[in-house]
Design an enzyme around this catalytic site. Structure first.
Site, short mmCIF file in Angstrom:
data_model
loop_
_atom_site.label_atom_id
_atom_site.label_comp_id
_atom_site.label_asym_id
_atom_site.label_seq_id
_atom_site.Cartn_x
_atom_site.Cartn_y
_atom_site.Cartn_z
N HIS A 43 1.66 4.45 -2.87
CA HIS A 43 1.74 5.91 -2.74
C HIS A 43 2.96 6.45 -3.49
O HIS A 43 2.88 7.49 -4.14
CB HIS A 43 1.83 6.33 -1.27
CG HIS A 43 0.55 6.15 -0.51
ND1 HIS A 43 -0.64 6.72 -0.91
CD2 HIS A 43 0.28 5.48 0.64
CE1 HIS A 43 -1.59 6.40 -0.05
NE2 HIS A 43 -1.05 5.64 0.89
N HIS A 50 0.83 -1.20 0.00
CA HIS A 50 0.00 0.00 0.00
C HIS A 50 0.87 1.26 0.00
O HIS A 50 0.65 2.19 -0.78
CB HIS A 50 -0.92 -0.02 1.23
CG HIS A 50 -1.69 1.24 1.42
ND1 HIS A 50 -2.90 1.47 0.82
CD2 HIS A 50 -1.40 2.36 2.14
CE1 HIS A 50 -3.33 2.66 1.16
NE2 HIS A 50 -2.44 3.23 1.97
N GLU A 51 1.86 1.29 0.87
CA GLU A 51 2.76 2.46 0.95
C GLU A 51 3.59 2.61 -0.32
O GLU A 51 3.84 3.72 -0.77
CB GLU A 51 3.65 2.36 2.18
CG GLU A 51 2.89 2.41 3.49
CD GLU A 51 2.01 3.63 3.65
OE1 GLU A 51 2.37 4.71 3.15
OE2 GLU A 51 0.95 3.51 4.28
#
Length: 103
Positions: free
Chosen positions: A48, A44-45
């Site tokens: 980003h 998920h990070e």
């Protein structure tokens, strides 16, 4: 990150530019998740980073603040704004740049 001193809240975030880019995991998050869940948070990070969310948010912030500054500057010159606040229009201060340019 040693977040357990301040809170039991678990968090992870992406930060930095260039060689200082980091993904930070709170120790409280790592203590609660199994390896598969940690991998999902890491993915998920990384998403980003891939979608340039940090840079996009900085650009949006600059645009928002510029718009707010322009709107505030415009309001400062409007007599109706001061009248709505109960200030007599004769007491409205001149914008600072007018004092410098025309004095």
């Amino acid at each position: 990150m040693d977040g357990s001193r301040r809170s039991n809240h678990g968090n992870a975030y992406f930060t930095g530019f260039g060689k200082t880019k980091r993904i930070v995991f709170f120790d409280t998050l790592l203590a609660r998740l199994n390896p598969g869940e940690i991998e999902a948070v890491l993915a998920h990070e990384l998403g980003h980073f891939k979608h340039r969310h940090v840079i996009k948010r900085i650009v949006i912030f600059i645009c928002d603040e510029s718009g707010f500054s322009l709107a505030t500057g415009d309001l400062m010159e409007q007599s109706w704004f001061y009248e709505g606040l109960g200030v007599q229009v004769a007491n409205v201060p001149s914008p600072p740049w007018l004092c410098c340019c025309f004095s």
